[in-house]
Design a protein around this motif. Structure first.
Motif, PDB file in Angstrom:
ATOM      1  N   LYS A 168       0.955  -1.172   0.037  1.00 40.20           N
ATOM      2  CA  LYS A 168      -0.087  -0.002   0.140  1.00 40.20           C
ATOM      3  C   LYS A 168       0.862   1.379   0.060  1.00 40.20           C
ATOM      4  CE  LYS A 168      -3.907  -2.231   2.298  1.00 40.20           C
ATOM      5  NZ  LYS A 168      -3.451  -3.639   2.088  1.00 40.20           N
ATOM      6  N   GLN A 169       1.889   1.085  -0.933  1.00 35.82           N
ATOM      7  CA  GLN A 169       2.842   2.209  -0.855  1.00 35.82           C
ATOM      8  C   GLN A 169       2.972   3.039  -2.215  1.00 35.82           C
ATOM      9  OE1 GLN A 169       7.415   1.410  -1.306  1.00 35.82           O
ATOM     10  NE2 GLN A 169       7.305   2.097   1.066  1.00 35.82           N
ATOM     11  N   THR A 170       2.882   4.344  -2.153  1.00 37.13           N
ATOM     12  CA  THR A 170       2.966   5.364  -3.287  1.00 37.13           C
ATOM     13  C   THR A 170       4.475   4.973  -3.720  1.00 37.13           C
ATOM     14  OG1 THR A 170       1.254   6.839  -2.309  1.00 37.13           O
ATOM     15  CG2 THR A 170       2.976   7.604  -4.001  1.00 37.13           C
ATOM     16  N   GLN A 171       4.683   4.920  -5.175  1.00 36.22           N
ATOM     17  CA  GLN A 171       5.821   5.048  -5.999  1.00 36.22           C
ATOM     18  C   GLN A 171       6.160   6.330  -6.592  1.00 36.22           C
ATOM     19  OE1 GLN A 171       7.795   2.293  -5.276  1.00 36.22           O
ATOM     20  NE2 GLN A 171       6.174   1.347  -3.781  1.00 36.22           N
ATOM     21  N   LEU A 172       7.036   6.852  -6.393  1.00 37.55           N
ATOM     22  CA  LEU A 172       7.610   8.050  -7.244  1.00 37.55           C
ATOM     23  C   LEU A 172       8.723   7.724  -8.137  1.00 37.55           C
ATOM     24  CD1 LEU A 172       6.572   8.942  -4.145  1.00 37.55           C
ATOM     25  CD2 LEU A 172       7.496  11.100  -4.807  1.00 37.55           C
ATOM     26  N   LEU A 173       8.533   8.551  -9.442  1.00 34.06           N
ATOM     27  CA  LEU A 173       9.668   8.380 -10.268  1.00 34.06           C
ATOM     28  C   LEU A 173       9.715   9.665 -10.917  1.00 34.06           C
ATOM     29  CD1 LEU A 173       8.380   7.365 -13.106  1.00 34.06           C
ATOM     30  CD2 LEU A 173       7.540   5.453 -11.894  1.00 34.06           C
ATOM     31  N   ILE A 174      10.865   9.817 -11.796  1.00 38.22           N
ATOM     32  CA  ILE A 174      10.954  10.956 -12.365  1.00 38.22           C
ATOM     33  C   ILE A 174      11.381  10.644 -13.825  1.00 38.22           C
ATOM     34  CG2 ILE A 174      11.343  12.953 -10.839  1.00 38.22           C
ATOM     35  CD1 ILE A 174      14.404  12.323 -10.853  1.00 38.22           C
TER      36      ILE A 174
ATOM     37  N   ALA B 299       2.546  15.236 -12.013  1.00 40.32           N
ATOM     38  CA  ALA B 299       2.824  16.657 -11.210  1.00 40.32           C
ATOM     39  C   ALA B 299       3.821  17.382 -12.019  1.00 40.32           C
ATOM     40  CB  ALA B 299       3.115  16.315  -9.719  1.00 40.32           C
ATOM     41  N   THR B 300       3.203  18.587 -12.709  1.00 35.74           N
ATOM     42  CA  THR B 300       4.527  19.121 -13.576  1.00 35.74           C
ATOM     43  C   THR B 300       4.458  20.727 -13.047  1.00 35.74           C
ATOM     44  OG1 THR B 300       3.627  17.947 -15.364  1.00 35.74           O
ATOM     45  CG2 THR B 300       4.521  19.940 -15.949  1.00 35.74           C
ATOM     46  N   ASP B 301       5.836  20.951 -13.282  1.00 37.31           N
ATOM     47  CA  ASP B 301       6.249  22.483 -12.852  1.00 37.31           C
ATOM     48  C   ASP B 301       5.661  22.920 -11.570  1.00 37.31           C
ATOM     49  OD1 ASP B 301       7.524  23.242 -15.121  1.00 37.31           O
ATOM     50  OD2 ASP B 301       5.942  24.158 -16.255  1.00 37.31           O
ATOM     51  N   LEU B 302       5.933  22.020 -10.640  1.00 36.27           N
ATOM     52  CA  LEU B 302       5.546  22.340  -9.297  1.00 36.27           C
ATOM     53  C   LEU B 302       6.072  23.669  -8.760  1.00 36.27           C
ATOM     54  CD1 LEU B 302       5.786  18.833  -8.102  1.00 36.27           C
ATOM     55  CD2 LEU B 302       3.737  19.964  -8.338  1.00 36.27           C
ATOM     56  N   SER B 303       5.202  24.515  -8.102  1.00 35.28           N
ATOM     57  CA  SER B 303       5.461  25.724  -7.523  1.00 35.28           C
ATOM     58  C   SER B 303       5.728  26.951  -8.394  1.00 35.28           C
ATOM     59  CB  SER B 303       6.722  25.712  -6.786  1.00 35.28           C
ATOM     60  OG  SER B 303       7.901  25.719  -7.447  1.00 35.28           O
ATOM     61  N   LEU B 304       5.509  26.557  -9.863  1.00 40.69           N
ATOM     62  CA  LEU B 304       5.673  27.613 -10.925  1.00 40.69           C
ATOM     63  C   LEU B 304       4.121  27.930 -11.460  1.00 40.69           C
ATOM     64  CD1 LEU B 304       8.467  26.043 -12.959  1.00 40.69           C
ATOM     65  CD2 LEU B 304       8.625  27.853 -11.449  1.00 40.69           C
ATOM     66  N   PRO B 305       4.099  29.096 -12.054  1.00 43.84           N
ATOM     67  CA  PRO B 305       2.686  29.443 -12.442  1.00 43.84           C
ATOM     68  C   PRO B 305       2.106  28.823 -13.554  1.00 43.84           C
ATOM     69  CG  PRO B 305       4.589  31.414 -12.737  1.00 43.84           C
ATOM     70  CD  PRO B 305       5.210  30.077 -12.252  1.00 43.84           C
ATOM     71  N   THR B 306       2.984  27.810 -14.167  1.00 45.50           N
ATOM     72  CA  THR B 306       2.602  26.788 -15.009  1.00 45.50           C
ATOM     73  C   THR B 306       2.111  25.535 -14.323  1.00 45.50           C
ATOM     74  OG1 THR B 306       4.656  26.375 -15.859  1.00 45.50           O
ATOM     75  CG2 THR B 306       3.570  27.765 -17.073  1.00 45.50           C
TER      76      THR B 306
ATOM     77  N   PRO C  88       9.786  19.796 -16.100  1.00 42.35           N
ATOM     78  CA  PRO C  88      10.046  18.838 -15.167  1.00 42.35           C
ATOM     79  C   PRO C  88       8.947  18.197 -14.296  1.00 42.35           C
ATOM     80  CG  PRO C  88      11.308  20.972 -14.587  1.00 42.35           C
ATOM     81  CD  PRO C  88      10.132  21.043 -15.905  1.00 42.35           C
ATOM     82  N   THR C  89       8.633  16.870 -14.419  1.00 44.51           N
ATOM     83  CA  THR C  89       7.507  16.311 -13.941  1.00 44.51           C
ATOM     84  C   THR C  89       7.789  15.037 -12.883  1.00 44.51           C
ATOM     85  OG1 THR C  89       6.638  16.800 -15.979  1.00 44.51           O
ATOM     86  CG2 THR C  89       5.405  14.823 -14.888  1.00 44.51           C
ATOM     87  N   VAL C  90       6.995  14.969 -11.876  1.00 38.18           N
ATOM     88  CA  VAL C  90       6.993  13.846 -10.972  1.00 38.18           C
ATOM     89  C   VAL C  90       5.875  12.946 -11.409  1.00 38.18           C
ATOM     90  CG1 VAL C  90       7.120  13.143  -8.553  1.00 38.18           C
ATOM     91  CG2 VAL C  90       8.137  15.216  -9.305  1.00 38.18           C
ATOM     92  N   PHE C  91       6.149  11.638 -11.547  1.00 43.53           N
ATOM     93  CA  PHE C  91       5.367  10.670 -11.912  1.00 43.53           C
ATOM     94  C   PHE C  91       4.903   9.693 -10.504  1.00 43.53           C
ATOM     95  CE2 PHE C  91       6.987  11.568 -15.881  1.00 43.53           C
ATOM     96  CZ  PHE C  91       5.953  11.664 -16.807  1.00 43.53           C
ATOM     97  N   LEU C  92       3.573   9.404  -9.948  1.00 43.36           N
ATOM     98  CA  LEU C  92       3.312   8.922  -8.879  1.00 43.36           C
ATOM     99  C   LEU C  92       2.288   7.745  -9.164  1.00 43.36           C
ATOM    100  CD1 LEU C  92       3.107  12.184  -8.240  1.00 43.36           C
ATOM    101  CD2 LEU C  92       3.449  11.101  -5.817  1.00 43.36           C
ATOM    102  N   LEU C  93       2.485   6.388  -8.652  1.00 39.55           N
ATOM    103  CA  LEU C  93       1.536   5.684  -8.762  1.00 39.55           C
ATOM    104  C   LEU C  93       0.995   4.789  -7.497  1.00 39.55           C
ATOM    105  CD1 LEU C  93       2.589   2.205  -8.793  1.00 39.55           C
ATOM    106  CD2 LEU C  93       3.871   3.121 -10.691  1.00 39.55           C
ATOM    107  N   LEU C  94      -0.176   4.258  -7.360  1.00 41.72           N
ATOM    108  CA  LEU C  94      -0.753   3.695  -6.121  1.00 41.72           C
ATOM    109  C   LEU C  94      -1.677   2.676  -6.500  1.00 41.72           C
ATOM    110  CD1 LEU C  94      -0.583   3.277  -2.919  1.00 41.72           C
ATOM    111  CD2 LEU C  94      -2.626   4.977  -3.274  1.00 41.72           C
ATOM    112  N   ALA C  95      -1.206   1.384  -6.487  1.00 41.89           N
ATOM    113  CA  ALA C  95      -2.267   0.346  -6.782  1.00 41.89           C
ATOM    114  C   ALA C  95      -3.133  -0.007  -5.926  1.00 41.89           C
ATOM    115  CB  ALA C  95      -1.104  -0.893  -7.193  1.00 41.89           C
TER     116      ALA C  95
END
Length: 247
Positions: free
Chosen positions: A174-180, A206-213, A240-247
């Motif tokens: 039950k763990q979220t997996q992050l990758l870039i 999740a793309t361009d985190l903290s930016l206007p876009t 720049p993008t972060v990908f996450l998945l949770l099965a």
């Protein structure tokens, strides 16, 4: 007495707005950064650009030309790290600046931090943006248990195999997996995630985190597949993008 190694957060991307640091880097962090005259950074040119933004609100200890910036990146040999710490061992404070976000997380600065501890040098992490934590916060996925897996293989077959392994782990723990991914391959990564994962697996982009876009969207694999088939991929090419998945 040794100096202190300050871990200085950087922005997560370019923002040309006036006073672009105001809502990203705390004032105290900016002020402390401004008083340092020795830095270790992935790229000296971009580090000087960051210091120019700092100088908009806080006068620098020296001119940009006089400030010393040593480079530490993936091409830096391990035997060169000790030399980067010599100024600190002589009593001089220093700042470690990542190319983006916080130092030593998905960043070659981790090796320098470890060596600092071995040499008895004080390490002080400063508050700033982490794309990984921001992505977890905004994804709606499990924030109690998550793992960062960095980059996946570029070979399509190996990448698919790795995604399936991460999905199996996510389901079992039950763990979220992050990758870039390298930003120009974001499209290929989302295609691979949608193709390899079960339709019910949640996938966040999740793309361009903290930016206007900034753009953050969480859908299951089936819905992502429908959107991609309709030509409605996220606007994330070369961003720049972060990908996450949770099965």
């Amino acid at each position: 007495m040794s100096g202190t190694l300050y871990l200085i957060p950087n922005t997560l991307g370019a923002d040309t707005a006036t006073d672009a640091l105001a809502h990203i880097i705390p004032e105290q962090v900016q002020a402390l950064t401004a008083r340092l005259d020795y830095f270790v950074a992935e790229n000296a040119k971009t580090a000087r650009g960051f210091l120019k933004l700092i100088a908009q609100r806080h006068p620098l200890a020296k001119t940009l030309q006089e400030i010393e910036i040593a480079e530490l990146n993936v091409n830096t040999p391990a035997q060169a790290l000790a030399g980067l710490l010599e100024p600190l061992l002589a009593g001089r404070d220093a700042g470690l600046i990542s190319e983006a976000g916080v130092p030593a997380v998905a960043d070659p600065g981790a090796d320098l931090v470890r060596l600092s501890h071995e040499r008895g040098i004080q390490v002080r992490p400063l508050v700033g943006p982490s794309s990984l934590l921001l992505a977890v916060m905004a994804s709606g996925l499990n924030g109690q248990s998550f793992a960062f897996n960095g980059y996946l293989p570029t070979d399509a077959a190996l990448r698919t195999k790795r995604i399936k392994e991460l999905e199996t782990r996510s389901r079992a723990e039950k763990q979220t997996q992050l990758l870039i991914e390298t930003p120009y391959r974001n499209g290929a990564m989302l295609d691979a995630l949608v193709g390899a994962c079960q339709p019910g697996t949640l996938i966040c982009v999740a793309t361009d985190l903290s930016l206007p876009t900034e753009s953050i969207r969480t859908l299951n694999g089936g819905k992502w597949k429908s959107l991609l088939a309709a030509g409605k991929a996220p606007d994330f090419h070369k961003k720049p993008t972060v990908f996450l998945l949770l099965a």
